[in-house]
Design an enzyme around this catalytic site. Structure first.
Site, PDB file in Angstrom:
ATOM      1  N   CYS A  63       2.928  15.897  15.026  1.00  0.00           N
ATOM      2  CA  CYS A  63       1.773  16.604  15.592  1.00  0.00           C
ATOM      3  C   CYS A  63       2.188  17.953  16.178  1.00  0.00           C
ATOM      4  O   CYS A  63       1.377  18.860  16.309  1.00  0.00           O
ATOM      5  CB  CYS A  63       1.050  15.740  16.608  1.00  0.00           C
ATOM      6  SG  CYS A  63       2.079  15.189  17.954  1.00  0.00           S
ATOM      7  N   SER A 104       0.819  19.705  27.355  1.00  0.00           N
ATOM      8  CA  SER A 104       0.285  19.764  25.986  1.00  0.00           C
ATOM      9  C   SER A 104      -0.391  18.454  25.565  1.00  0.00           C
ATOM     10  O   SER A 104      -1.022  18.387  24.522  1.00  0.00           O
ATOM     11  CB  SER A 104       1.397  20.103  24.999  1.00  0.00           C
ATOM     12  OG  SER A 104       2.364  19.071  24.984  1.00  0.00           O
ATOM     13  N   ASN A 105      -0.252  17.397  26.361  1.00  0.00           N
ATOM     14  CA  ASN A 105      -0.909  16.124  26.047  1.00  0.00           C
ATOM     15  C   ASN A 105      -2.387  16.122  26.465  1.00  0.00           C
ATOM     16  O   ASN A 105      -3.192  15.358  25.938  1.00  0.00           O
ATOM     17  CB  ASN A 105      -0.261  14.949  26.812  1.00  0.00           C
ATOM     18  CG  ASN A 105       1.222  14.760  26.532  1.00  0.00           C
ATOM     19  OD1 ASN A 105       1.955  14.313  27.395  1.00  0.00           O
ATOM     20  ND2 ASN A 105       1.669  15.107  25.341  1.00  0.00           N
ATOM     21  N   LEU A 106      -2.729  16.966  27.459  1.00  0.00           N
ATOM     22  CA  LEU A 106      -4.005  16.788  28.162  1.00  0.00           C
ATOM     23  C   LEU A 106      -5.238  17.044  27.297  1.00  0.00           C
ATOM     24  O   LEU A 106      -6.308  16.504  27.565  1.00  0.00           O
ATOM     25  CB  LEU A 106      -4.065  17.699  29.400  1.00  0.00           C
ATOM     26  CG  LEU A 106      -2.947  17.467  30.428  1.00  0.00           C
ATOM     27  CD1 LEU A 106      -3.164  18.366  31.635  1.00  0.00           C
ATOM     28  CD2 LEU A 106      -2.866  16.013  30.856  1.00  0.00           C
ATOM     29  N   ARG A 108      -5.922  15.973  24.433  1.00  0.00           N
ATOM     30  CA  ARG A 108      -6.384  14.829  23.629  1.00  0.00           C
ATOM     31  C   ARG A 108      -6.063  13.458  24.224  1.00  0.00           C
ATOM     32  O   ARG A 108      -6.587  12.456  23.771  1.00  0.00           O
ATOM     33  CB  ARG A 108      -5.796  14.912  22.218  1.00  0.00           C
ATOM     34  CG  ARG A 108      -4.300  14.785  22.195  1.00  0.00           C
ATOM     35  CD  ARG A 108      -3.680  15.173  20.866  1.00  0.00           C
ATOM     36  NE  ARG A 108      -2.239  15.027  20.936  1.00  0.00           N
ATOM     37  CZ  ARG A 108      -1.424  15.838  21.609  1.00  0.00           C
ATOM     38  NH1 ARG A 108      -1.899  16.875  22.260  1.00  0.00           N
ATOM     39  NH2 ARG A 108      -0.133  15.619  21.647  1.00  0.00           N
ATOM     40  N   ASP A 168       4.297   6.950  17.221  1.00  0.00           N
ATOM     41  CA  ASP A 168       4.233   8.097  16.319  1.00  0.00           C
ATOM     42  C   ASP A 168       5.480   8.209  15.440  1.00  0.00           C
ATOM     43  O   ASP A 168       5.693   9.227  14.804  1.00  0.00           O
ATOM     44  CB  ASP A 168       3.998   9.392  17.115  1.00  0.00           C
ATOM     45  CG  ASP A 168       5.054   9.622  18.176  1.00  0.00           C
ATOM     46  OD1 ASP A 168       5.965   8.781  18.313  1.00  0.00           O
ATOM     47  OD2 ASP A 168       4.976  10.640  18.886  1.00  0.00           O
ATOM     48  N   CYS A 171       9.361 -10.380   5.585  1.00  0.00           N
ATOM     49  CA  CYS A 171       8.582 -11.604   5.407  1.00  0.00           C
ATOM     50  C   CYS A 171       8.713 -12.172   3.995  1.00  0.00           C
ATOM     51  O   CYS A 171       7.999 -13.100   3.641  1.00  0.00           O
ATOM     52  CB  CYS A 171       7.120 -11.361   5.769  1.00  0.00           C
ATOM     53  SG  CYS A 171       6.264 -10.270   4.607  1.00  0.00           S
ATOM     54  N   LYS A 219       4.180   8.200  31.576  1.00  0.00           N
ATOM     55  CA  LYS A 219       2.848   7.941  31.030  1.00  0.00           C
ATOM     56  C   LYS A 219       2.291   6.582  31.447  1.00  0.00           C
ATOM     57  O   LYS A 219       1.121   6.473  31.789  1.00  0.00           O
ATOM     58  CB  LYS A 219       2.876   8.042  29.499  1.00  0.00           C
ATOM     59  CG  LYS A 219       2.859   9.471  29.009  1.00  0.00           C
ATOM     60  CD  LYS A 219       2.693   9.546  27.507  1.00  0.00           C
ATOM     61  CE  LYS A 219       2.559  11.016  27.096  1.00  0.00           C
ATOM     62  NZ  LYS A 219       2.530  11.163  25.626  1.00  0.00           N
TER      63      LYS A 219
HETATM   64 ZN   LIG Z   1       6.675  -8.063   4.620  1.00  0.00          ZN
END
Ligand SMILES: [Zn+2]
Length: 367
Positions: A203, A86-88, A90, A147, A263, A103
């Site tokens: 997806c 099912s990856n092929l 895209r 993802d 941060c 992969k």
């Molecule tokens: Zn931050």
């Protein structure tokens, strides 16, 4: 409207052609170095650069192939998954022959063929709080091909800590978004998109137009290119939203959040709480679960295959992975450092039980 009186791309005069032809340029990169603001200096910078593409799925296949063709010095690719049929449709680094291979292994072979000038480093690893720092270490730029948010948060934190620019992106259905994070200068991922859980549509449930991946993946590479060439970034402090069906293109201002747990002014006691000892993730493909430990197990694939062969039928074996027929309906793949994919089960509990059975078998054989 008639035909424009002047061509948009006027042909160069003969003496210009001669001067270009006369230069001893590497023909492979000639269409790049001839750009007036790139030149040999730009190519040199690109050849020295070290870029990691983390996740070589829909987005990562686009950016990795583009970076390889451009001639990036070192391209590190990171993924824990195996190629599914099912990856092929895209993920253009893979062909029918790649199905069942890890992969990163299939991608490395393809990228090295694409451009033998570059060095490709393959890491078959899950991105977690314990592996993220190793994944980004020594890199100049990190390109997001993930993802899910849990690994993105781990990656963002490692990038902030090591002060490495991170080109964040995501795509689903017809739309995508992205921004470029430069630690200390722009908001980090958790400044503007903290606390997103992974119980989101994927997806597998809502689908994806492969074309949006081409757009977003290439924009990520273009931002990386601007960084390498020392140009101002287009997506610093701005989040791009793009929809390929409506052609909406929005640039949304974003800013540093003083209370950001990564941060901000006070980051004490705000560790990521995402990593359990063993994490089970349901993948896009039906009835497939990926199980990995917080601290990856060091598995020697050659030795593991000898052990597994005594108990199960081996479907395929390659440098970084083995696939076995676990039962009539269940297939199990061992990929790289301790990632176990279980296909054909209906619950995460069942997948986790199989993971422990395989890991115990491999550990026992050690003694
Ligand atoms: Zn931050």
């Amino acid at each position: 409207m008639g035909i424009p009186s002047q061509s948009l791309y006027p042909l160069p005069r003969i003496n210009q052609v001669k001067s270009v032809m006369g230069l001893k340029r590497n023909t492979r990169y000639s269409r790049f170095t001839v750009l007036s603001d790139v030149g040999e200096e730009g190519l040199h910078r690109l050849r020295q650069a070290r870029v990691a593409v983390v996740g070589v799925g829909g987005l990562g296949c686009v950016s990795a192939l583009q970076l390889a063709s451009l001639g990036i010095g070192v391209l590190r690719i990171v993924d824990r998954d195996i190629v599914e049929i099912s990856n092929l449709q895209r993920q253009h680094l893979y062909t029918d022959e790649s199905v069942g291979l890890p992969k990163v292994e299939a991608a490395q072979q393809r990228l090295e063929k694409q451009n033998p000038d570059i060095t490709v480093e393959a890491m078959a690893l899950s991105v977690t709080e314990t592996t993220a720092e190793r994944i980004v270490e020594g890199m100049d730029i990190i390109i997001d091909g993930l993802d899910r948010f849990a690994p993105r948060y781990a990656l963002n934190r490692a990038c902030v800590k090591q002060k490495i620019p991170y080109v964040f992106a995501g795509a689903l259905a017809a739309s995508g978004n992205m921004t470029t994070i430069v630690p200390g200068e722009t908001p980090c991922l958790e400044c503007f998109l903290g606390d997103v859980d992974d119980e989101q549509p994927t997806c597998a449930t809502v689908g994806i137009y492969p074309t949006i991946l081409g757009v977003i993946g290439n924009l990520q590479v273009h931002e990386a290119l601007r960084l390498i060439l020392g140009r101002p970034l287009q997506l610093a402090n701005r989040l791009l939203y793009f929809n390929i069906e409506t052609l909406d293109f929005h640039l949304i201002p974003i800013s540093i959040n003083k209370d950001c747990p990564v941060c901000g002014d006070n980051t004490e006691g705000k560790e990521l709480q995402t990593d359990l000892d063993v994490t089970v993730t349901e993948l896009c493909d039906d009835q497939t679960f990926l199980v990995h430990a917080r601290v990856p197990e060091a598995i020697d694939i050659g030795r593991a295959s000898k052990i597994l062969k005594k108990h199960y039928k081996i479907i395929s074996k390659s440098a970084l992975g083995i696939q076995i027929q676990f039962t009539d309906k269940i297939q199990v793949s061992v990929v790289g450092e301790g990632n176990i994919l279980v296909k054909g089960v209906s619950s995460s509990e069942e997948a986790e039980a199989i993971y422990h059975q395989i890991i115990d078998l491999l550990r026992e054989a050690n003694h």
